[in-house]
Design a protein around this motif. Sequence first.
Motif, PDB file in Angstrom:
ATOM      1  N   THR A 378       0.883  -1.175  -0.129  1.00  0.00           N
ATOM      2  CA  THR A 378      -0.077  -0.303   0.054  1.00  0.00           C
ATOM      3  C   THR A 378       0.822   1.335   0.084  1.00  0.00           C
ATOM      4  N   LEU A 381       2.148   1.926  -3.368  1.00  0.00           N
ATOM      5  CA  LEU A 381       1.420   2.106  -4.259  1.00  0.00           C
ATOM      6  C   LEU A 381       0.963   3.849  -3.967  1.00  0.00           C
ATOM      7  N   LEU A 384       3.675   5.850  -5.624  1.00  0.00           N
ATOM      8  CA  LEU A 384       3.705   5.512  -7.108  1.00  0.00           C
ATOM      9  C   LEU A 384       2.450   6.044  -7.760  1.00  0.00           C
ATOM     10  N   THR A 385       1.449   6.145  -7.141  1.00  0.00           N
ATOM     11  CA  THR A 385       0.406   6.516  -7.970  1.00  0.00           C
ATOM     12  C   THR A 385      -0.519   7.756  -7.319  1.00  0.00           C
ATOM     13  N   VAL A 392      -6.387   2.478  -2.864  1.00  0.00           N
ATOM     14  CA  VAL A 392      -5.025   1.736  -2.948  1.00  0.00           C
ATOM     15  C   VAL A 392      -4.990   0.785  -2.061  1.00  0.00           C
ATOM     16  N   GLU A 395      -6.906  -2.374  -3.591  1.00  0.00           N
ATOM     17  CA  GLU A 395      -6.060  -2.790  -4.568  1.00  0.00           C
ATOM     18  C   GLU A 395      -4.848  -3.678  -4.039  1.00  0.00           C
ATOM     19  N   THR A 410      -6.755  -0.903 -11.793  1.00  0.00           N
ATOM     20  CA  THR A 410      -5.339  -1.765 -11.917  1.00  0.00           C
ATOM     21  C   THR A 410      -4.676  -1.223 -13.281  1.00  0.00           C
ATOM     22  N   VAL A 413      -2.285   2.212 -12.765  1.00  0.00           N
ATOM     23  CA  VAL A 413      -1.168   2.487 -11.677  1.00  0.00           C
ATOM     24  C   VAL A 413       0.188   2.526 -12.390  1.00  0.00           C
ATOM     25  N   GLY A 417       3.679   0.211 -10.452  1.00  0.00           N
ATOM     26  CA  GLY A 417       2.633  -0.198  -9.937  1.00  0.00           C
ATOM     27  C   GLY A 417       2.296  -1.515 -10.095  1.00  0.00           C
ATOM     28  N   HIS A 418       2.206  -1.884 -11.548  1.00  0.00           N
ATOM     29  CA  HIS A 418       1.956  -3.250 -11.996  1.00  0.00           C
ATOM     30  C   HIS A 418       2.744  -4.466 -11.322  1.00  0.00           C
ATOM     31  N   VAL A 420       4.485  -3.874  -8.515  1.00  0.00           N
ATOM     32  CA  VAL A 420       4.311  -4.020  -7.202  1.00  0.00           C
ATOM     33  C   VAL A 420       3.158  -5.081  -7.085  1.00  0.00           C
TER      34      VAL A 420
END
Length: 458
Positions: A378, A381, A384-385, A392, A395, A410, A413, A417-418, A420
């Motif tokens: 978390t 993310l 990064l997002t 988050v 997700e 999804t 991100v 993020g992908h 992660v």
Amino acid sequence: MARDWSWAVLRRFLPSWRQPARIVVLAFAAVVALGTALLSLPAATTTGEPAELVTALFTATSAVCVTGLVVVDTPTHWSTFGEVVILCLIQVGGLGIMTIASLLGLLVSRRFGLRLQLTAQTETKALDLGDVRRVVRGVALVSLAFELVTSLVLAARFAIGYDYGVADALYHGVFHSVSAFNNAGFALFPDNLVGFATDPWICVPIAAAVLAGGLGFPVWVEVWRRTRERRRKARWSLHTKITVVTSGVLLVVGVAVVTLAEWNNPATLGRFDAGGSLVAGFFHGVMPRTAGFNSIDVGQMESGTLLINDILMFIGGGSASTAGGIKVTTFALLAFVIYAEIRGEPSVHVMGRKLPATAQRQALSVALLSVGAVVAGTLLLLTLTPFRLEFVLFEAISAFSTAGMTTGITAEVGTAGHVVLLVLMFLGRVGPITLASALALRERSRRYELPEERPIVG
């Protein structure tokens, strides 16, 4: 000579049964790598162009780990060949996790069984070939039986209710049946199952398959044996009782909370009539058991509903099942530990049995390490997002618990993020199983004890 040399190489480079964690990780990594290679082929996409490496890797990981998170639209991006590859990866991942978890459970139970303690024969702690064959055959039969029945029901509905051709109806029936029983959540429609939100002939069979896959192979074996042998007074095992009772309670709570919380939400259940709302509410009360399908827009749910989904996804389903999460047995054992501590009891008793201290420590270790993985994911993310914490967190939990539900972020991100999320998926699929088995198999007695001293708690 060649055979002796080959056996020596295998013994040198492949881990033994005494290192089950390494076997599980390597096996799943190998299948993910193979799936990535197949999905990277030009024939796997509708455009005939090779998929990007991250896209292929993410999709393969999601399929093998039976998660259901996707970065591209499954029916429009992947060709029929690509969809079949995904279907095979889901089946291999589901069968693999049930088989491996069941074998590890058998290995642990044999190591600490009364018979072995009495005979003290170390060599019999290993699984023999007959055990492996029975477990693999049993897992395959249970899976195929549920998938076959669900496939036929769905195919009939697609053909009769939606005018699908026979071949197309069977294809959709088989794909969604396999995806449901293995708690994968992949669908062949751009909006997942939103178009069937109020259709009980689609939603109820899929939900039933999800529940069946989420109970686990050991539970179904015990049910089958008890039914076949007709032993009415036979005692259910503690594992089966905990799994069935806890799963039932969480199912009722999930369905009730989701239905009541979203009943008047015009973006979710509020747009249906009473019958449609009940069908969709039941469906989404089941899905947090790490299934991943959705028939309403999850991103439009109330914040309280998302939080309840977070909790249910994190708990997950039964041990040695296709579901993810920390497992209902882990959650139930921790609840019994807390209950015994509140009552001031020196030991923990569960449904007529005393709970070993080792099981308590293992449940606590699995739960806390899982919390740590979710928190770390978390935080990454969030860094990064640009998305809010509730999205988050949802997700990250969905990825780690292999639930596959998403609020719709999804695909947005980014590459980092992908990465992660795919790491969380892989950890969540193999982590709890390998950790629990490793803790159990590494148990050993101390030769001495240090002086006892009690720190201040709370």
